[in-house]
Scaffold this motif. Structure first.
Motif, mmCIF file in Angstrom:
data_model
loop_
_atom_site.group_PDB
_atom_site.id
_atom_site.type_symbol
_atom_site.label_atom_id
_atom_site.label_comp_id
_atom_site.label_asym_id
_atom_site.label_seq_id
_atom_site.Cartn_x
_atom_site.Cartn_y
_atom_site.Cartn_z
ATOM 1 N N SER A 109 3.334 9.082 0.894
ATOM 2 C CA SER A 109 2.587 9.138 -0.285
ATOM 3 C C SER A 109 1.113 9.569 -0.294
ATOM 4 O O SER A 109 0.759 10.327 -1.149
ATOM 5 C CB SER A 109 2.719 7.695 -1.060
ATOM 6 O OG SER A 109 4.248 7.382 -1.122
ATOM 7 N N ARG A 110 0.493 8.924 0.516
ATOM 8 C CA ARG A 110 -0.728 9.226 0.876
ATOM 9 C C ARG A 110 -1.092 10.946 1.081
ATOM 10 O O ARG A 110 -2.015 11.429 0.535
ATOM 11 C CB ARG A 110 -1.582 8.388 2.027
ATOM 12 C CG ARG A 110 -1.642 7.018 1.594
ATOM 13 C CD ARG A 110 -2.786 6.435 2.440
ATOM 14 N NE ARG A 110 -2.120 6.362 3.855
ATOM 15 C CZ ARG A 110 -1.536 5.425 4.432
ATOM 16 N NH1 ARG A 110 -1.178 4.395 3.589
ATOM 17 N NH2 ARG A 110 -1.125 5.473 5.536
ATOM 18 N N LEU A 126 0.864 -0.987 0.010
ATOM 19 C CA LEU A 126 0.169 -0.047 -0.068
ATOM 20 C C LEU A 126 1.044 1.173 -0.043
ATOM 21 O O LEU A 126 2.075 1.285 0.569
ATOM 22 C CB LEU A 126 -0.709 -0.094 1.186
ATOM 23 C CG LEU A 126 -1.989 -1.097 1.320
ATOM 24 C CD1 LEU A 126 -2.663 -1.222 2.515
ATOM 25 C CD2 LEU A 126 -2.931 -0.956 -0.039
ATOM 26 N N PRO A 127 0.377 2.388 -0.560
ATOM 27 C CA PRO A 127 0.839 3.606 -0.424
ATOM 28 C C PRO A 127 1.657 3.954 0.961
ATOM 29 O O PRO A 127 0.744 3.642 1.770
ATOM 30 C CB PRO A 127 0.180 4.543 -0.958
ATOM 31 C CG PRO A 127 -0.911 3.780 -1.872
ATOM 32 C CD PRO A 127 -0.869 2.652 -1.274
ATOM 33 N N THR A 128 2.648 4.446 1.060
ATOM 34 C CA THR A 128 3.144 4.960 2.371
ATOM 35 C C THR A 128 2.360 6.273 2.869
ATOM 36 O O THR A 128 1.701 6.697 2.054
ATOM 37 C CB THR A 128 4.784 5.350 2.455
ATOM 38 O OG1 THR A 128 4.810 6.601 1.428
ATOM 39 C CG2 THR A 128 5.369 4.096 1.810
ATOM 40 N N THR A 129 2.604 6.347 4.003
ATOM 41 C CA THR A 129 2.031 7.572 4.627
ATOM 42 C C THR A 129 2.428 8.978 3.971
ATOM 43 O O THR A 129 1.430 9.713 3.738
ATOM 44 C CB THR A 129 2.105 7.735 6.410
ATOM 45 O OG1 THR A 129 1.729 6.399 6.949
ATOM 46 C CG2 THR A 129 1.480 8.892 6.824
ATOM 47 N N LEU A 188 -0.327 12.603 -1.961
ATOM 48 C CA LEU A 188 -1.616 12.624 -2.566
ATOM 49 C C LEU A 188 -2.685 13.523 -2.214
ATOM 50 O O LEU A 188 -3.650 14.387 -3.151
ATOM 51 C CB LEU A 188 -2.181 11.221 -2.865
ATOM 52 C CG LEU A 188 -1.087 10.302 -3.805
ATOM 53 C CD1 LEU A 188 -1.779 8.826 -3.575
ATOM 54 C CD2 LEU A 188 -1.344 10.610 -5.194
ATOM 55 N N ARG A 189 -3.000 13.472 -1.105
ATOM 56 C CA ARG A 189 -4.299 14.233 -0.372
ATOM 57 C C ARG A 189 -3.881 15.842 -0.747
ATOM 58 O O ARG A 189 -4.641 16.689 -1.000
ATOM 59 C CB ARG A 189 -4.277 14.386 1.011
ATOM 60 C CG ARG A 189 -4.966 13.144 1.348
ATOM 61 C CD ARG A 189 -5.429 12.872 2.835
ATOM 62 N NE ARG A 189 -4.235 13.261 3.699
ATOM 63 C CZ ARG A 189 -3.586 12.203 4.261
ATOM 64 N NH1 ARG A 189 -3.899 10.845 3.906
ATOM 65 N NH2 ARG A 189 -2.505 11.989 4.917
ATOM 66 N N TRP A 198 -4.480 16.590 -4.308
ATOM 67 C CA TRP A 198 -5.946 16.749 -4.602
ATOM 68 C C TRP A 198 -6.564 18.136 -3.847
ATOM 69 O O TRP A 198 -7.152 18.799 -4.779
ATOM 70 C CB TRP A 198 -6.535 15.565 -3.964
ATOM 71 C CG TRP A 198 -8.035 16.034 -3.951
ATOM 72 C CD1 TRP A 198 -8.997 16.145 -2.910
ATOM 73 C CD2 TRP A 198 -8.928 15.665 -5.039
ATOM 74 N NE1 TRP A 198 -10.533 16.230 -3.493
ATOM 75 C CE2 TRP A 198 -10.270 16.039 -4.763
ATOM 76 C CE3 TRP A 198 -8.763 15.464 -6.437
ATOM 77 C CZ2 TRP A 198 -11.408 15.975 -5.564
ATOM 78 C CZ3 TRP A 198 -9.643 15.547 -7.442
ATOM 79 C CH2 TRP A 198 -11.110 15.805 -6.966
#
Length: 350
Positions: free
Chosen positions: A11-12, A6-9, A15-16, A19
């Motif tokens: 990376s998330r 899963l994407p790392t913290t 992405l946030r 966005w």
């Protein structure tokens, strides 16, 4: 073997952040990507339509950007303090005019409102400014003239000032009631940095180009305004192209066309949830009017959406007590409907 982690913290979070900062551009790109897969011909037509529309409005965009950057660089928004001195009725008139003509961004209005109320400025004058401010500003006037026409821009400006003045007068007449005695929610301060425009307004520097820091501010304001307008108008013109392609003109005419009051009432109610942004709404209304939307309905949609759009309403709810919020919404919707009726009447006579 494929990497299924899963994407790392981090990376998330990235992405946030992407966005949050670029969601309007991402939505436009997503729309074009979906069209390219499922309706390739429409994807090409929409891209061409959007580019042509942006090119057509480019002169108005440049002028509106220059006005916004000039206002920020000179500090012309500090003149707002002068609108809230004098007799109550005079303050209402000046507050409405300042709201309809001032170059304030939406993010700067709420702390300014908090400062005005905390400093004891009558709610009637503040409400006049509050109602008029989201509807029109100099940049919006220029773009409305380009996307719609000059008559619509002038009428929308008059609607903003009229709504503010009438709303302020209504609040003035109700000022003795207990519900309006304490308009701010508990814990709301004096508006922070936004309040300094009223507490200690700085002098306006008309010859801003003589000072390096003012020139730098002009450049920053021009850049931010360009990016803001570009992303919203790109999305709006893209949506307009799809609306023109896929929504039958007879449907628009049947729902929002004609001379009666029902199209205006419908547009007033629909304007609340359907409104995107003051600038983005212009191309959409232009497209609807090309398909048969009544001019009065278009005016009602823009006025109602501008004042009661979800972001604006949430900001008002966070700042004001429920009775003040309810009055704000009621005045907004009634004023939008009245503006639509009057504009429809004028349009039918010309």
């Amino acid at each position: 073997m494929a990497d299924t982690t899963l994407p790392t913290t981090g990376s998330r979070a990235a992405l946030r952040s992407l966005w949050t900062t670029q969601r309007v551009w991402l939505v436009s790109a997503l729309i074009l990507a979906v069209l390219a897969v499922f309706a390739p011909a429409q994807a090409g037509e929409s891209a061409v339509f959007t580019g042509a529309a942006l090119l057509k409005t480019a002169p108005y965009l440049v002028l509106s950007i220059a006005i916004a950057a000039w206002a920020g660089a000179t500090g012309a928004d500090n003149l707002i303090a002068k609108a809230f001195t004098g007799a109550p009725l005079l303050m209402i008139v000046f507050g409405a005019a300042a709201g309809g003509l001032s170059p304030f961004c939406s993010c700067g209005v709420i702390p300014l409102i908090a400062a005005l109320l905390a400093m004891g400025v009558p709610l009637s004058a503040v409400m006049a400014f509050w109602l008029a401010s989201p509807i029109m500003d100099p940049s919006m006037f220029v773009l409305t003239s380009g996307v719609l026409d000059l008559q619509f821009a002038v009428a929308k400006t008059l609607a903003a000032i009229g709504l503010g003045a009438v709303g302020g007068l209504v609040v003035h007449l109700l000022s003795g009631t207990a519900a309006l005695a304490d308009p701010l929610r508990p814990g709301i301060g004096d508006g922070g940095c936004g309040g300094s425009k009223v507490r200690a307004p700085k002098p306006v520097v008309w010859r801003f180009w003589t000072l390096p820091e003012r020139r730098a501010k002009f450049a920053r304001e021009a850049t931010s305004t360009t990016l803001f307008l570009a992303k919203w108008l790109t999305l709006a013109f893209l949506l307009e192209s799809l609306m023109l392609a896929w929504i039958p003109a007879e449907t628009v005419t049947a729902t929002l066309g004609g001379e009666g009051l029902m199209p205006i009432l419908t547009a007033t109610v629909v304007g609340v949830p359907a409104y995107l942004n003051g600038y983005a709404a212009l191309p959409l209304v232009g497209g609807l009017m090309e398909q048969g939307m009544a001019p009065g309905a278009g005016m009602a949609f823009l006025v109602a959406g501008g004042v009661t759009s979800i972001p604006a309403a949430v900001a008002v709810w966070a700042l004001a007590r429920p009775p003040v919020f309810a009055l704000y919404i009621a005045l907004s919707l009634a004023g939008a409907f009245a503006a639509g009726v009057l504009f429809q009447l004028v349009a039918s006579l010309t």
